[in-house]
Design an enzyme around this catalytic site. Structure first.
Site, PDB file in Angstrom:
ATOM      1  N   ALA A  22       6.543  -2.563   6.419  1.00 12.15           N
ATOM      2  CA  ALA A  22       6.982  -1.200   6.133  1.00 12.15           C
ATOM      3  C   ALA A  22       8.199  -0.892   6.996  1.00 12.15           C
ATOM      4  CB  ALA A  22       5.871  -0.206   6.446  1.00 12.15           C
ATOM      5  N   LYS A  23       8.852   0.181   6.742  1.00 11.91           N
ATOM      6  CA  LYS A  23       9.910   0.682   7.614  1.00 11.91           C
ATOM      7  C   LYS A  23      10.096   2.153   7.323  1.00 11.91           C
ATOM      8  CE  LYS A  23      12.552  -1.332  10.726  1.00 11.91           C
ATOM      9  NZ  LYS A  23      12.069  -2.414  11.602  1.00 11.91           N
ATOM     10  N   GLY A  24      10.588   2.865   8.306  1.00 11.87           N
ATOM     11  CA  GLY A  24      10.850   4.282   8.104  1.00 11.87           C
ATOM     12  C   GLY A  24      12.075   4.685   8.889  1.00 11.87           C
TER      13      GLY A  24
END
Lengths: 437, 185
Positions: free
Chosen positions: A120-122
């Site tokens: 994931a990444k944000g």
């Protein structure tokens, strides 16, 4: 000659694709890997797309009473192998494509190390330098609340990234804990130790780089004792990698460099006194060390082309390029930094038979210790630093061995093998779980 | 002891013709301190300056304030300066771990210029000397023995296009610089 140095059938992969159109580049790399693996069309279609994406408008009240709205993102690329894992960055350039591509890379990085995580990444598109501390806290808490439907210790676990750190993670954890009415340490990693952070993380990436270097040498049938090592970058990663190689494996570290200077002594450097100098010097830099003549002062360009057994680029991206790749004289390159070798340089080095241990494997120590932090938080049972070191050693050696075997069986270079193994693992997990409903 | 920052306000702010380089440097320092205090958490503002400068958040804000001041000075001094970025060469390659790095006094800037000039380089050297002297007056060991605090790398649009040298940092994914200022077209 070992398979480490085998000339490729090339898989166009890099942890640092050019930012312009980086999602397109990352997808093209993925497609090449699919092709090499002869992956089923359905699996390709699943892996090419993130599972879930969320864009949020994050309003905060500024210190002067005005309201500003920032755009935030959270992308879960894959949860096939476990909860999604990936950092949160604050930078004005953050956009959905960047976050998508980085989420995909996290899936692959976790899969190479065989961690039970997806990727994931944000991020929030904001210049954090222009916000006050209180504004940053309000931004973090509001962003955390807005992406909360996606987060969870068994769903999606954020971590620090560019311009975020343990304080950001503490705010995030506290926000979710307040909203859920209970302490949820496992919601994030990279926290302060007092809040459930792990021991041993400061040295984790450097220790991992050292282990990868030693494993590479051993696979070449070489005893690490007295092999010569040059390290570009004397920050956290480079410093620990150098000192662990020297102190625990009796390697001879002959050169270290940072932005201010590069030091060389063919008989080996006194790393303890260099580290002491760096610790005491106001800018924490090498400059000013060894002015009495017991070391040679060389340029960083010269450091990269020294005749050494192992070269560790542990600074920034794109240090080994088409311009200097043909001058590199190291036998093994261990990528401590992300993307220190350009695609063109990678091809040249492989042609020349120089072994490269890719970043996705060599600098995985940090994400491995993040995994340990999550494990400790879930169990509320916290390890000492020796336990962290032992487990890191086991995990990274096993990952190295698996990539090595994969490369050996298919006559691949280590970079191609690492990416193919990662994609293969993700595909396998998807296949074995089947499609719901 | 409470913080006492008494900015040496200079009329006309950044025009290097109007003031000596040392006055300019002192002004940059003082305005950076003011900015850092404004951006710092209200409940911690009462601390003495020596304590504040040891606090990473305050120090980061102060450094950014210095970057803004130096950028203004460079832009006013040379019309060929197109943009200025601040970057951190020691950024952790694996920031996932969240480890905080030790405070670092050097200000690392990338100045995008139409063409590098000896005059601009000379101005940077002289501003560096003045700013280093100015910062030594602060109660912080980080500046006490410094001989230089400015690391300004001049890059051109061609460098950026080709991604060579420090210009390659502008497209960095893992240690991306932050734009402090850009000249309006």
């Amino acid at each position: 000659m070992t398979l480490l140095a085998k000339v490729p059938p090339q898989v166009r992969v890099s942890l640092a694709p050019a930012r312009g159109g980086m999602l397109a580049t990352a997808l093209a790399q993925l497609d090449t890997t699919f092709e090499r693996l002869k992956l089923d069309d359905g699996l390709r279609a699943i892996i090419r797309q993130p599972e879930r994406e969320l864009t949020v408008a994050v309003p905060i009240r500024r210190d002067d009473g005005a309201v500003s709205v920032f755009t935030g993102y959270r992308v879960q690329h894959s949860s096939a192998r476990g909860p999604c894992k990936g950092g949160i960055r604050y930078h004005p350039r953050v956009d959905m494509d960047e976050v998508r591509a980085l989420a995909m890379l996290m899936t692959l990085k976790c899969a190479v190390a065989n961690l039970p995580f997806g990727g994931a990444k944000g991020g929030v598109s904001v210049d954090p330098a222009t916000l006050s501390e209180c504004e940053l806290e309000r931004l973090t808490r509001r962003y955390a609340a807005m992406i909360m439907p996606l987060l969870g210790g068994k769903r999606d676990i954020p971590a620090p990234d560019v311009n975020t750190g343990e304080r950001t993670m503490a705010w995030l954890m506290d926000t979710i804990s307040m909203l859920q009415g209970r302490m949820v340490r496992e919601i994030t990693t990279g926290k302060p130790i007092a809040l459930g952070g792990s021991e041993g993380r400061t040295e984790a990436t450097g220790r991992g780089v050292a282990i990868a270097a030693v494993e590479a040498l051993r696979r070449q049938g070489r005893d690490p004792t007295n092999v010569s090592v040059a390290v570009q970058g004397f920050g956290n990663v480079g410093q620990y990698a150098a000192s662990i190689l020297a102190n625990e494996y009796a390697c001879k570290v002959v050169a270290v460099g940072d932005v201010s200077d590069a030091l060389y002594n063919p008989n080996g450097l006194d790393l303890q006194s260099i580290a002491e100098h760096v610790r005491r010097s106001p800018g924490h830099l090498l400059v000013g060390y060894g002015m009495n003549g017991h070391v040679d002062h060389i340029t960083n360009a010269e450091l990269l082309t020294l005749e050494v057994d192992v070269l560790i680029p542990a600074a920034i991206e794109d240090q080994i390029t088409a311009e200097n790749a043909d001058k590199i004289r190291a036998e093994v390159i261990v990528e401590g930094a992300n993307g220190p070798t350009t695609f063109e340089a990678d091809a040249i080095l492989k042609e020349r038979g120089i072994a490269i241990i890719p970043d996705i494997l060599a600098n995985a120590g940090g994400v491995i210790v993040s995994y340990f932090e999550w494990v400790q938080d879930l169990q509320s049972f916290f390890w000492g630093v020796e336990e962290v070191r032992t487990q890191l050693g086991h995990t990274l050696r096993r990952a190295f061995d698996e990539v090595w075997s994969f490369a050996n069986e298919r006559e691949l270079d280590m970079r191609s093998a690492a990416y193919m193994l990662a994609v293969d693992r993700v595909a396998n997990a998807i296949q074995q779980r089947g499609l719901f409903p | 002891m409470t913080t006492t920052v008494s900015p040496t306000k200079i009329a006309g702010a950044r025009s290097p013709e109007a003031v000596s380089v040392q006055q300019l440097a002192d002004s940059i320092r003082d305005e950076a301190l003011t900015l850092a205090q404004d951006k710092y958490a209200v409940f911690q503002r009462g601390s003495d300056l020596a304590s504040l400068l040891r606090h990473p958040d305050f120090f980061d804000k102060f450094k950014y304030g210095l970057a803004v001041g130096v950028t203004d000075a460079l832009a006013a001094n040379d019309q060929h300066v197109l943009a200025v970025y601040v970057y951190d060469p020691s950024a952790n390659p694996d920031s996932e771990s969240g480890d905080d790095l030790p405070l670092e006094a050097t200000l690392h800037l990338l100045a995008l210029v139409q063409t590098p000039s000896a005059a601009l380089s000379a101005f940077v050297v002289s501003l560096d000397q003045a700013l280093t002297a100015s910062l030594k007056a602060l109660p912080s060991a980080l500046f006490a023995q410094r001989e230089s605090v400015l690391d300004v790398n001049l890059i051109t649009e061609k460098d950026v296009r080709l991604g060579v040298g420090y210009a390659a940092l502008l497209s960095s994914l893992f240690a991306p610089p932050i734009k402090v200022w850009a000249r309006e077209a």
